[in-house]
Design a protein around this motif. Structure first.
Motif, short mmCIF file in Angstrom:
data_model
loop_
_atom_site.label_atom_id
_atom_site.label_comp_id
_atom_site.label_asym_id
_atom_site.label_seq_id
_atom_site.Cartn_x
_atom_site.Cartn_y
_atom_site.Cartn_z
N MET A 98 53.15 54.55 26.94
CA MET A 98 54.03 53.45 27.30
C MET A 98 54.32 53.43 28.80
N SER A 99 54.47 54.63 29.37
CA SER A 99 54.72 54.69 30.82
C SER A 99 53.53 54.16 31.60
N MET A 100 52.32 54.49 31.12
CA MET A 100 51.11 53.98 31.77
C MET A 100 51.03 52.47 31.64
N LEU A 101 51.38 51.94 30.47
CA LEU A 101 51.37 50.50 30.26
C LEU A 101 52.37 49.82 31.18
N GLY A 102 53.56 50.41 31.30
CA GLY A 102 54.57 49.85 32.20
C GLY A 102 54.09 49.82 33.64
N GLN A 103 53.39 50.89 34.06
CA GLN A 103 52.88 50.94 35.42
C GLN A 103 51.83 49.86 35.65
N TYR A 104 50.96 49.65 34.67
CA TYR A 104 49.94 48.61 34.80
C TYR A 104 50.58 47.22 34.86
N ILE A 105 51.59 46.98 34.03
CA ILE A 105 52.25 45.68 34.03
C ILE A 105 52.92 45.42 35.37
N PHE A 106 53.60 46.43 35.90
CA PHE A 106 54.29 46.24 37.18
C PHE A 106 53.29 46.01 38.30
N ASN A 107 52.18 46.77 38.29
CA ASN A 107 51.15 46.56 39.32
C ASN A 107 50.58 45.15 39.23
N GLY A 108 50.38 44.65 38.00
CA GLY A 108 49.89 43.30 37.83
C GLY A 108 50.85 42.26 38.37
N LEU A 109 52.14 42.46 38.14
CA LEU A 109 53.14 41.53 38.66
C LEU A 109 53.16 41.56 40.19
N MET A 110 53.04 42.76 40.76
CA MET A 110 53.06 42.89 42.22
C MET A 110 51.87 42.19 42.86
N LEU A 111 50.68 42.43 42.30
CA LEU A 111 49.49 41.75 42.82
C LEU A 111 49.56 40.25 42.56
N GLY A 112 50.07 39.88 41.39
CA GLY A 112 50.12 38.47 41.02
C GLY A 112 50.98 37.65 41.96
N VAL A 113 52.09 38.20 42.40
CA VAL A 113 52.96 37.43 43.28
C VAL A 113 52.30 37.23 44.65
N ILE A 114 51.55 38.22 45.12
CA ILE A 114 50.83 38.07 46.39
C ILE A 114 49.73 37.02 46.26
N TYR A 115 48.95 37.11 45.18
CA TYR A 115 47.88 36.13 44.97
C TYR A 115 48.45 34.72 44.80
N ALA A 116 49.57 34.61 44.09
CA ALA A 116 50.17 33.30 43.87
C ALA A 116 50.63 32.68 45.19
N MET A 117 51.16 33.48 46.10
CA MET A 117 51.61 32.96 47.39
C MET A 117 50.42 32.40 48.19
N VAL A 118 49.30 33.10 48.12
CA VAL A 118 48.10 32.61 48.82
C VAL A 118 47.58 31.33 48.15
N ALA A 119 47.56 31.33 46.82
CA ALA A 119 47.05 30.18 46.07
C ALA A 119 47.92 28.94 46.29
N VAL A 120 49.22 29.11 46.42
CA VAL A 120 50.11 27.98 46.66
C VAL A 120 49.76 27.30 47.99
N GLY A 121 49.38 28.10 48.99
CA GLY A 121 48.96 27.52 50.27
C GLY A 121 47.73 26.64 50.11
N PHE A 122 46.72 27.12 49.39
CA PHE A 122 45.53 26.30 49.13
C PHE A 122 45.91 24.99 48.43
N THR A 123 46.83 25.08 47.47
CA THR A 123 47.25 23.90 46.73
C THR A 123 47.98 22.91 47.62
N LEU A 124 48.83 23.40 48.51
CA LEU A 124 49.55 22.50 49.43
C LEU A 124 48.57 21.76 50.33
N PHE A 125 47.60 22.49 50.88
CA PHE A 125 46.63 21.86 51.78
C PHE A 125 45.81 20.81 51.06
N PHE A 126 45.36 21.16 49.86
CA PHE A 126 44.56 20.22 49.11
C PHE A 126 45.40 19.01 48.68
N GLY A 127 46.67 19.25 48.40
CA GLY A 127 47.52 18.18 47.94
C GLY A 127 47.71 17.08 48.97
#
Length: 309
Positions: free
Chosen positions: A1-30
């Motif tokens: 469970m601790s390993m699963l929690g670590q993977y989930i948190f790492n995914g959230l951390m990476l996801g927020v960085i990727y989402a910030m970059v993706a939002v920029g692409f969306t704004l430009f295209f919009g």
């Protein structure tokens, strides 16, 4: 469970960085229906601007991490926001009526120029640079799961930045002008909206958000290099396409989904195929994105065609 929690948190951390970059692409295209392929390298410039500011503040004898962090964030966002506006004014807008491939090629070459300029002119720019640890390093233990304070701060800050951009787009006069230009630029001009100013502000906003993502990436991994924007740019673009290019919610969903695929690949590949290392997580994530795009070419949250008449 601790390993699963670590993977989930790492995914959230990476996801927020990727989402910030993706939002920029969306704004430009919009606003202009353009793909700005130098977006990732603009992020890299912001990260290096933040690093240079940190070194400068330290040279002044200011050792407070919070003061340095504020200076790093402000300088990175301002420098990169200005860079984004300059790119829009002198490259994107003049090519607005040209074939889309012209803009694609021009921004692709600009990204190479930015990347090579940092490599050649930043002191020892060819080698990775240690990014200062400006956040608390304590950790909370939940059994064998360790939750680092700096990671929590970064995650909350990233979510707050995305929420702030969403609020600006949906609840302010500037956001209303951006949405009007995105829906129909010519009609927006006739209604008295300053088309060029809105475009410049949009590119500054998307670039500033990318700079914040670059600083967060540096704080999370404790280093940056001149190639950091190359992969992040490709991932951000893939996330925007996966979610539905032109849709801010799709960009956010795509960013977190891509991170989830990476984390799943890093955990599942070594377990299922012992001869395959977790380093192949990017291969797995991109392969999964290709399959999802073939299944859903318009993206997971397709933009309504009526909005672009």
């Amino acid at each position: 469970m601790s390993m699963l929690g670590q993977y989930i948190f790492n995914g959230l951390m990476l996801g927020v960085i990727y989402a910030m970059v993706a939002v920029g692409f969306t704004l430009f295209f919009g606003v202009l229906d353009v793909i700005k392929f130098s977006h990732g390298d603009t992020l890299m410039v912001g990260a290096f601007a933040g690093l240079a500011t940190s070194l400068w503040v330290t040279s002044l004898g200011i050792t407070s991490p919070w003061v340095q962090l504020i200076a790093v964030v402000i300088s990175a966002v301002c420098v990169t926001g200005l860079l984004g506006a300059v790119i829009a004014r002198f490259l994107i807008l003049p090519l607005h009526k040209a074939p889309p491939l012209n803009t694609l090629l021009a921004t692709l070459m600009l990204g190479t120029v930015l990347r090579e300029a940092v490599r050649l002119f930043y002191p020892d720019g060819s080698n990775p640079k240690p990014f200062p640890a400006l956040l608390p390093t304590g950790a909370m233990q939940f059994g064998s799961f360790s939750l680092r304070a700096d990671s929590v701060i970064l995650l909350v800050s990233g979510i707050a930045a995305i929420a702030g951009v969403h609020f600006l787009i949906t609840r302010t006069r500037l956001g209303m002008a951006i949405r009007a230009v995105a829906q129909d630029g010519e009609t927006a001009r006739l209604m008295g909206i300053n088309f060029e100013a809105v475009v410049l502000m949009t590119f500054a906003l998307g670039s500033g958000l990318a700079a914040l993502a670059g600083v967060m990436n540096g704080l999370y991994y404790s280093e940056i290099n001149f190639n950091v924007g190359l992969l992040l740019g490709v991932i951000g673009f893939a996330a925007a396409i996966l979610g539905g290019l032109g849709n801010i919610y799709g960009a956010i969903l795509g960013g977190f989904l891509f991170a989830a695929l990476q984390v799943f690949g890093s955990a599942a590949l070594p377990a299922l195929f012992p001869h395959i290392a977790s380093a192949y997580k990017d291969v797995f994530a991109f392969a999964a994105v290709i399959i999802l795009m073939a299944w859903k070419p318009t993206g997971l949250i397709a933009e309504k065609s009526s909005e672009r008449v």
